[in-house]
Design a protein around this motif. Structure first.
Motif, PDB file in Angstrom:
ATOM      1  N   THR A 235      53.665 -32.906  38.014  1.00 18.21           N
ATOM      2  CA  THR A 235      54.480 -31.998  38.817  1.00 18.21           C
ATOM      3  C   THR A 235      55.934 -32.455  38.828  1.00 18.21           C
ATOM      4  O   THR A 235      56.856 -31.643  38.722  1.00 18.21           O
ATOM      5  N   THR A 260      54.805 -21.204  43.985  1.00 17.15           N
ATOM      6  CA  THR A 260      54.199 -22.539  44.099  1.00 17.15           C
ATOM      7  C   THR A 260      52.903 -22.460  44.901  1.00 17.15           C
ATOM      8  O   THR A 260      52.696 -21.534  45.690  1.00 17.15           O
ATOM      9  N   VAL A 265      56.040 -28.841  47.070  1.00 15.01           N
ATOM     10  CA  VAL A 265      56.571 -28.466  45.763  1.00 15.01           C
ATOM     11  C   VAL A 265      57.592 -27.350  45.928  1.00 15.01           C
ATOM     12  O   VAL A 265      58.635 -27.331  45.247  1.00 15.01           O
ATOM     13  N   MET A 266      57.331 -26.424  46.842  1.00 15.07           N
ATOM     14  CA  MET A 266      58.281 -25.351  47.098  1.00 15.07           C
ATOM     15  C   MET A 266      59.615 -25.914  47.589  1.00 15.07           C
ATOM     16  O   MET A 266      60.690 -25.520  47.111  1.00 15.07           O
ATOM     17  N   TYR A 293      56.070 -19.950  48.449  1.00 19.96           N
ATOM     18  CA  TYR A 293      54.721 -20.542  48.515  1.00 19.96           C
ATOM     19  C   TYR A 293      53.704 -19.420  48.631  1.00 19.96           C
ATOM     20  O   TYR A 293      53.896 -18.446  49.375  1.00 19.96           O
TER      21      TYR A 293
END
Length: 444
Positions: A235, A260, A265-266, A293
């Motif tokens: 990632t 995402t 991660v977003m 997301y």
């Protein structure tokens, strides 16, 4: 007279016969005495080299009764016992009037069984020692029907000591110094302006073409950073490539969407894209709502992304990260809408699907080298070249080993060497296997 003799016989002989019968029955009831086995000899102990001071190796010569081809076997196992030398002190609290009286008692150590070795084994490692504590060991052979040998004890105790360096891994240290030294040298070369040659990666070179095509067609670009969280190295590598994709879309004024499946991660993707737009000089073009997301659930996320792909028909799709069963679904959907697709992952099971359905695929190490390739920073380029130097060393060792083994196999077909004498190639083969790749260190 005859009557008197009969009385004597009845009163004396009958008790004697009963006594003899009882003795015979008691002997029959007593278990047979087990035969004593011959004890093992040359029992000795050595401190393990290069350890943390927690292990001691024991060696002995097999019992004469431990014969290889004997059936049934006379010796089944060797039992190892040990005791700590010096005793231990225990404090006992006794009530005596108003103050407490402390009395110290010394407990005499006894031998405790710590393990056993099977027949035909002549070594044992005790890995539960304390550093600096003297131990005394003894060994005893056991066979069937409770047969046992006399115990054999060490003549003097042995102490496990802490070693600062594990000299058995000397060659490993050499390789570490070589690779780390190569990384430092290449970083300094890059800092001084020396051009470090890196082969072109087609998948990364295609980013500009894919974004340019999307701009010409007036359609968006889609970037999928995998389905794992930000703690997954794949990632992180995907987010690094996202920075370059975002910078290119900012230059071409194309639309970039990043769905995402993890909230962290977003957040990371939003910061990365915003920094890329700011670096490109177009901060007003950045829209954080394009990075959103969906859900942590694997196929719920895939259903949402593929549905959006069918509706919006993006012209360029990038799949960079960790993927599982959803890889083929995403790639086939992108292929059906006519998008240029660039994929990258380190999952060996998903690479065939990306290779089959995408235009460009970053395979394994290409995916992780993308950050150095795209950024051109001296630290990353030097690290990349240093790793290549380590691969070169590994390749040389692999080729040397194959060559030595092949020639040695042909040599063994000729005249056999003298008994107990090894050929040069056999010695090289053993040294490569036991010392360079094993734990023999520099010693031949």
């Amino acid at each position: 007279m005859h009557l008197w003799k009969n009385v004597v016989i009845e009163r004396l002989m009958i008790p004697l016969l009963c006594f003899a019968a009882g003795m015979a029955q008691s002997r029959a009831d007593d278990p047979p005495k087990a035969k004593q086995l011959a004890p093992p000899t040359q029992f000795r102990a050595e401190d393990v080299d290069g350890d943390a001071g927690t292990a001691i190796d024991l060696f002995w010569t097999l019992s004469p009764d431990d014969e290889e081809d004997t059936k049934p076997r006379k010796v089944l196992r060797y039992v190892i016992s040990r005791k700590q030398i010096g005793g231990s002190e225990e404090a006992v609290v006794l009530e005596s009037g108003s103050p407490f009286v402390f009395e110290v008692e010394e407990k005499k150590p006894e031998f405790e069984e710590i393990g056993e070795a099977t027949y035909r084994k002549d070594t044992f490692r005790d890995s539960n020692c304390e550093t600096g504590v003297p131990y005394l060991y003894r060994i005893q052979a056991f066979g069937p029907d409770n047969a046992a040998s006399p115990t054999v004890e060490l003549k003097e105790p042995i102490i496990a000591t802490l070693q600062w360096f594990n000299l058995q891994r000397s060659w490993f240290a050499v390789f570490v110094f070589l690779i780390c030294g190569a990384v430092i040298v290449f970083i300094e070369m890059a800092r001084r302006g020396k051009t470090l040659k890196i082969r072109k990666i087609a998948g990364l070179e295609a980013i500009k073409d894919a974004v340019g095509r999307a701009t010409e067609m007036g359609r968006s670009c889609l970037f999928v950073p995998g389905i794992q969280d930000i703690n997954d190295i794949q990632t992180v590598a995907g987010i690094t490539i996202l920075a370059q994709v975002a910078k290119t879309t900012a230059d071409y004024r194309a639309t970039l969407e990043v769905p995402t499946s993890r909230s962290l991660v977003m957040t990371t993707a939003r910061d990365t894209v915003e920094a890329a737009y700011l670096q490109a000089g177009r901060p007003d073009e950045y829209n954080e709502d394009d990075i959103y997301y969906i859900t942590d659930e694997q196929f719920g996320y895939v259903a949402s992304v593929t549905g959006k792909m069918v509706r919006d028909k993006p012209a360029a799709c990038f799949y960079m990260g960790a993927f599982y069963a959803e890889s083929l679904i995403l790639a086939e959907t992108g292929n059906s809408v006519g998008a240029i697709q660039v994929a990258g992952t380190a999952m060996p099971t998903q690479l065939p699907f990306f290779v089959a359905a995408c235009d460009f695929t970053l395979i394994g190490e290409e995916f992780f080298a993308a950050s150095a390739y795209l950024s051109g920073e001296p630290q990353q380029l030097g690290s990349l070249k240093g790793q290549d130097f380590g691969k070169l060393i590994g390749g040389i060792l692999l080729l040397a080993g194959c060559l030595i083994m092949t020639i040695s196999a042909f040599e063994s077909r000729g005249e056999p060497p003298a008994e107990g004498k090894e050929t040069v190639l056999q010695s090289a083969q053993i040294y490569l296997k036991e010392n360079i790749l094993g734990k023999g260190g520099f010693k031949p």
